[in-house]
Design an enzyme around this catalytic site. Structure first.
Site, mmCIF file in Angstrom:
data_model
loop_
_atom_site.group_PDB
_atom_site.id
_atom_site.type_symbol
_atom_site.label_atom_id
_atom_site.label_comp_id
_atom_site.label_asym_id
_atom_site.label_seq_id
_atom_site.Cartn_x
_atom_site.Cartn_y
_atom_site.Cartn_z
ATOM 1 N N CYS A 1 -1.922 -2.793 7.688
ATOM 2 C CA CYS A 1 -1.813 -3.746 6.575
ATOM 3 C C CYS A 1 -0.518 -4.551 6.582
ATOM 4 O O CYS A 1 -0.523 -5.722 6.192
ATOM 5 C CB CYS A 1 -2.061 -3.030 5.253
ATOM 6 S SG CYS A 1 -3.800 -2.513 5.137
ATOM 7 N N LYS B 1 -7.090 -5.003 -2.760
ATOM 8 C CA LYS B 1 -7.872 -5.558 -1.645
ATOM 9 C C LYS B 1 -8.780 -4.493 -1.065
ATOM 10 O O LYS B 1 -8.512 -3.300 -1.199
ATOM 11 C CB LYS B 1 -6.925 -6.097 -0.571
ATOM 12 C CG LYS B 1 -6.024 -4.993 -0.048
ATOM 13 C CD LYS B 1 -5.012 -5.501 0.929
ATOM 14 C CE LYS B 1 -4.095 -4.377 1.366
ATOM 15 N NZ LYS B 1 -4.788 -3.248 2.023
ATOM 16 N N ASP C 1 0.782 -1.249 0.000
ATOM 17 C CA ASP C 1 0.000 0.000 0.000
ATOM 18 C C ASP C 1 0.812 1.297 0.000
ATOM 19 O O ASP C 1 0.507 2.221 0.777
ATOM 20 C CB ASP C 1 -0.961 0.006 1.208
ATOM 21 C CG ASP C 1 -1.969 -1.136 1.187
ATOM 22 O OD1 ASP C 1 -1.927 -1.947 0.249
ATOM 23 O OD2 ASP C 1 -2.789 -1.225 2.123
#
Ligand code: VGL
Ligand code: ZN
Length: 227
Positions: free
Chosen positions: A180, A135, A37
């Site tokens: 994450c 996701k 990310d």
């Protein structure tokens, strides 16, 4: 000996390598770098900015040149996602809510599919990527981990990809250490991969002790954490 003539040219050239070089080469092939990310919304100026999030980009770019397999992930939510505070009347960002799958932090709107905030940081060398996993697309379930949605059971497909390539060792870097990166590393360790997190190539949100909780959780699950 005579059998040398019958082996393939690639094996023949390998026979010139030392055992160490050969082991190293095999290690590299069974390893992947997972970059979590590194997106505009998690960098300064973004809607869910992680302090210093952009500082990791040069180091991540350098690391990507050392691995045979590179996976990038992208948080990728539809507008109105259930993890957004704006989707819950009277709720403010960073408060908690109970979801059917457990406790959920409510976030500012972030990483909306196709928005500039969801795009990778412009200096990230995305050309190195072999696979990009997106996701968080299910409007009803958040997805911190790159392996499973937050119900901890709906798969993203990453395990299938890694397993079919014979990859057993993962190095995980990116944003954010305590969300994450944490859940990706813990799920990977639970799935039986050898997992290493390089903290100097991660940055944390650190909400209510979440960074300490993440470091403890990773340690408990056998994730090797380095600087
Ligand atoms: C993340 C909060 C919400 C992350 C994603 O990438 O760590 N954190 N969505
Ligand atoms: Zn998100």
């Amino acid at each position: 000996g005579a059998h040398f003539l019958t082996i393939s040219s690639s094996k023949a050239s390998k026979s010139a390598m030392t055992q160490n070089q050969e082991n190293e080469e095999m290690d590299k092939k069974s390893e992947a770098l997972i970059v979590i990310d590194v997106q505009n919304d998690f960098c300064p100026g973004g809607s869910l900015a992680v302090p210093g999030g952009d500082e990791i980009v040069p180091l991540v770019n350098k690391m990507m040149t050392d691995y045979a397999t590179i996976v990038l992930t992208q948080d990728w939510h539809p507008a109105g996602h259930s993890s957004f505070a704006t989707s819950h009347e009277g709720k403010v960002p960073f408060s908690m809510v109970k979801m059917p799958y457990g406790d959920q932090v409510l976030w500012p709107d972030h990483c909306v599919q196709g928005s500039n905030g969801a795009a990778f940081h412009q200096d990230l060398q995305t050309d190195h990527a072999d696979l990009i996993i997106r996701k968080g697309a299910n409007p009803a379930i958040d997805s911190y981990s790159s392996f499973f949605e937050n119900d901890r059971s709906t798969p993203t497909g990453l395990k299938g990809y890694l397993d079919i390539l014979g990859i057993r060792k993962l190095t995980i870097v990116g944003l954010a250490t305590d969300y994450c990166v944490r859940y990706s590393a813990v799920d990977a360790a639970r799935l039986g991969y050898e997992v290493e997190v390089i903290l100097s190539a991660c940055r944390a949100i650190d909400l209510d002790g979440s960074l300490k909780a993440a470091l403890d959780d990773m340690q408990v699950h056998g994730v090797k954490v380095h600087n």
